[in-house]
Design a protein around this motif. Sequence first.
Motif: not given
Length: 194
Positions: A68-69, A103-108, A114-120
């Motif tokens: 995320v960072e 980029g794709r690795t970082y997205i995945r 992050d099961p709670e989806q806060g990072n999304a």
Amino acid sequence: MSARATTRPGGRSARVQQSVHQAVRDLEAEVGRDALTVPLIAARAGVTPSTVYRRWGDLRELLSDVAVERLRPDAAPADHGSLQADLEAWAVQFAEEMSSTAGRTYIRDALLGDPEQGNAVRCSDYAVEQLKVIGVRAAGRGEAVPDVETLLDVVVSPLMYRILFRPSDLSAAYTDRLVASALGRGSLPPAAKS
């Protein structure tokens, strides 16, 4: 409340986060992603493994936080003189950066750890912030600006889908068609030919 949510700038928690994140980046470059372990990262960062486990839970959550960072934009979008030009340049850069192997690795990583989806939400907020800067600048020039949700739906969402599932056509022509559609200057792009 997670430890990430309580990080104070400049405090010990921020220093631990910074050193652990740097250790992940350094070790990933030196030994490869598959060799990463919490004890190895902790040793490089100068903290105990229990510090890492207490703060991040496990390696997947740590990699998610680092991702995320890494997905955070480094600068405001460039000013190209018009809303359309700014959006077109931003969309091309977004597509290039996010569709790269890193980029794709970082997205995945951001989503998997992050099961709670806060990072999304944090990642989405980065795009929203960038689009708002472009919109405010365009409004200041007297241009009509679509709302951010429209830009997310018509430009960002199709890009993310293609980046993750169908990366065959992420050309400037494709991103320009998305922008034109968002600005009401064209129809949605036709499906890419396989």
